[in-house]
Design a protein around this motif. Sequence first.
Motif, PDB file in Angstrom:
ATOM      1  N   ALA A   1      76.322  19.879  51.159  1.00  0.00           N
ATOM      2  CA  ALA A   1      75.450  20.553  50.193  1.00  0.00           C
ATOM      3  C   ALA A   1      74.374  21.370  50.909  1.00  0.00           C
ATOM      4  O   ALA A   1      74.064  22.491  50.509  1.00  0.00           O
ATOM      5  CB  ALA A   1      74.811  19.533  49.258  1.00  0.00           C
ATOM      6  N   ALA A   2      73.817  20.824  51.982  1.00  0.00           N
ATOM      7  CA  ALA A   2      72.793  21.550  52.751  1.00  0.00           C
ATOM      8  C   ALA A   2      73.391  22.781  53.417  1.00  0.00           C
ATOM      9  O   ALA A   2      72.771  23.854  53.420  1.00  0.00           O
ATOM     10  CB  ALA A   2      72.169  20.633  53.799  1.00  0.00           C
ATOM     11  N   ILE A   3      74.588  22.638  53.958  1.00  0.00           N
ATOM     12  CA  ILE A   3      75.243  23.788  54.598  1.00  0.00           C
ATOM     13  C   ILE A   3      75.578  24.847  53.561  1.00  0.00           C
ATOM     14  O   ILE A   3      75.359  26.042  53.781  1.00  0.00           O
ATOM     15  CB  ILE A   3      76.498  23.328  55.372  1.00  0.00           C
ATOM     16  CG1 ILE A   3      76.073  22.519  56.600  1.00  0.00           C
ATOM     17  CG2 ILE A   3      77.366  24.521  55.775  1.00  0.00           C
ATOM     18  CD1 ILE A   3      77.221  21.845  57.323  1.00  0.00           C
TER      19      ILE A   3
ATOM     20  N   ASP B   1      88.130  18.445  56.205  1.00  0.00           N
ATOM     21  CA  ASP B   1      88.272  17.023  56.503  1.00  0.00           C
ATOM     22  C   ASP B   1      87.064  16.201  56.047  1.00  0.00           C
ATOM     23  O   ASP B   1      86.536  15.371  56.772  1.00  0.00           O
ATOM     24  CB  ASP B   1      88.511  16.788  58.005  1.00  0.00           C
ATOM     25  CG  ASP B   1      89.846  17.355  58.448  1.00  0.00           C
ATOM     26  OD1 ASP B   1      90.788  17.341  57.634  1.00  0.00           O
ATOM     27  OD2 ASP B   1      89.924  17.810  59.602  1.00  0.00           O
ATOM     28  N   LEU B   2      86.603  16.471  54.847  1.00  0.00           N
ATOM     29  CA  LEU B   2      85.472  15.709  54.301  1.00  0.00           C
ATOM     30  C   LEU B   2      85.988  14.644  53.349  1.00  0.00           C
ATOM     31  O   LEU B   2      86.857  14.899  52.536  1.00  0.00           O
ATOM     32  CB  LEU B   2      84.521  16.625  53.531  1.00  0.00           C
ATOM     33  CG  LEU B   2      83.705  17.599  54.349  1.00  0.00           C
ATOM     34  CD1 LEU B   2      82.868  18.463  53.433  1.00  0.00           C
ATOM     35  CD2 LEU B   2      82.806  16.868  55.312  1.00  0.00           C
ATOM     36  N   GLU B   3      85.448  13.478  53.459  1.00  0.00           N
ATOM     37  CA  GLU B   3      85.764  12.411  52.529  1.00  0.00           C
ATOM     38  C   GLU B   3      84.774  12.540  51.373  1.00  0.00           C
ATOM     39  O   GLU B   3      83.568  12.371  51.548  1.00  0.00           O
ATOM     40  CB  GLU B   3      85.624  11.052  53.213  1.00  0.00           C
ATOM     41  CG  GLU B   3      85.888   9.867  52.319  1.00  0.00           C
ATOM     42  CD  GLU B   3      87.295   9.868  51.740  1.00  0.00           C
ATOM     43  OE1 GLU B   3      87.431   9.558  50.541  1.00  0.00           O
ATOM     44  OE2 GLU B   3      88.250  10.170  52.481  1.00  0.00           O
ATOM     45  N   ALA B   4      85.291  12.863  50.187  1.00  0.00           N
ATOM     46  CA  ALA B   4      84.431  13.148  49.030  1.00  0.00           C
ATOM     47  C   ALA B   4      83.546  11.968  48.645  1.00  0.00           C
ATOM     48  O   ALA B   4      82.517  12.154  48.016  1.00  0.00           O
ATOM     49  CB  ALA B   4      85.279  13.566  47.844  1.00  0.00           C
ATOM     50  N   THR B   5      83.918  10.773  49.017  1.00  0.00           N
ATOM     51  CA  THR B   5      83.124   9.612  48.609  1.00  0.00           C
ATOM     52  C   THR B   5      82.016   9.275  49.603  1.00  0.00           C
ATOM     53  O   THR B   5      81.183   8.429  49.314  1.00  0.00           O
ATOM     54  CB  THR B   5      84.031   8.378  48.439  1.00  0.00           C
ATOM     55  OG1 THR B   5      84.701   8.129  49.672  1.00  0.00           O
ATOM     56  CG2 THR B   5      85.048   8.588  47.330  1.00  0.00           C
TER      57      THR B   5
ATOM     58  N   THR C   1      76.849  10.733  52.865  1.00  0.00           N
ATOM     59  CA  THR C   1      76.220  11.443  53.983  1.00  0.00           C
ATOM     60  C   THR C   1      76.887  12.799  54.198  1.00  0.00           C
ATOM     61  O   THR C   1      76.204  13.810  54.358  1.00  0.00           O
ATOM     62  CB  THR C   1      76.308  10.600  55.275  1.00  0.00           C
ATOM     63  OG1 THR C   1      75.719   9.329  55.026  1.00  0.00           O
ATOM     64  CG2 THR C   1      75.599  11.290  56.419  1.00  0.00           C
ATOM     65  N   LEU C   2      78.191  12.800  54.183  1.00  0.00           N
ATOM     66  CA  LEU C   2      78.924  14.055  54.364  1.00  0.00           C
ATOM     67  C   LEU C   2      78.710  14.999  53.181  1.00  0.00           C
ATOM     68  O   LEU C   2      78.594  16.214  53.358  1.00  0.00           O
ATOM     69  CB  LEU C   2      80.415  13.794  54.575  1.00  0.00           C
ATOM     70  CG  LEU C   2      80.788  13.162  55.910  1.00  0.00           C
ATOM     71  CD1 LEU C   2      82.268  12.862  55.968  1.00  0.00           C
ATOM     72  CD2 LEU C   2      80.375  14.061  57.062  1.00  0.00           C
ATOM     73  N   ARG C   3      78.661  14.450  51.966  1.00  0.00           N
ATOM     74  CA  ARG C   3      78.408  15.288  50.787  1.00  0.00           C
ATOM     75  C   ARG C   3      77.036  15.938  50.883  1.00  0.00           C
ATOM     76  O   ARG C   3      76.868  17.107  50.564  1.00  0.00           O
ATOM     77  CB  ARG C   3      78.512  14.459  49.512  1.00  0.00           C
ATOM     78  CG  ARG C   3      79.924  14.260  49.044  1.00  0.00           C
ATOM     79  CD  ARG C   3      79.959  13.795  47.618  1.00  0.00           C
ATOM     80  NE  ARG C   3      78.903  12.836  47.343  1.00  0.00           N
ATOM     81  CZ  ARG C   3      79.066  11.707  46.698  1.00  0.00           C
ATOM     82  NH1 ARG C   3      80.238  11.374  46.259  1.00  0.00           N
ATOM     83  NH2 ARG C   3      78.063  10.900  46.483  1.00  0.00           N
TER      84      ARG C   3
END
Length: 184
Positions: free
Chosen positions: A122-124, A109-113, A116-118
């Motif tokens: 990436a860190a995870i 459920d990640l919004e690619a745009t 912050t979530l990206r």
Amino acid sequence: MVIPDPRQWVQKHADHLYTYALARLADEHLARDLVQETFLAALQKVDLFRGQSSERTWLTAILKYKVIDVYRKRSSGLQVTRVDPEPELEFFEAENGHWKEADAPKAFDLEATDPTLRKEMAAILQKCLQKLPTLWLSIFSMKHMDELPSDTICKELKITSANFWVIVHRAKLNLRACIQKEGL
């Protein structure tokens, strides 16, 4: 033809090269060392630059081969044994090969745009990559980040095709489980 300007390399390309190396090696110190080695190698061969690619592409190509050398060195010190694919059966239904309900991948459920979530993803992913065994990380990076052909990877790391595919599969399973555990 554009003539490379080594005085500008660190400012223009260091961050890009560091990110490239870190994503493939999951080791900050080694990534920094390889970027420095890349600049040194490029400086020694600057007169061979023909301008057929951009300066960044040329430097990245040099770094790519340095990363592959690291993979080769890491894998040569490992005892490669035949990997048995049977343990994966615990994740799948025997009759149809589909995921068991409890083990099926969950949507992230990640919004690619959303930057912050990206960044969080990436860190995870970086954290999870660091948990992979060395050979698995090398194979996964060469296959899915550098997009090298499978036969080239097998040849470079001296593994069989069967072992290659089992390791790729296990690396994906481990990464998926780790990412889910980390909260996505």
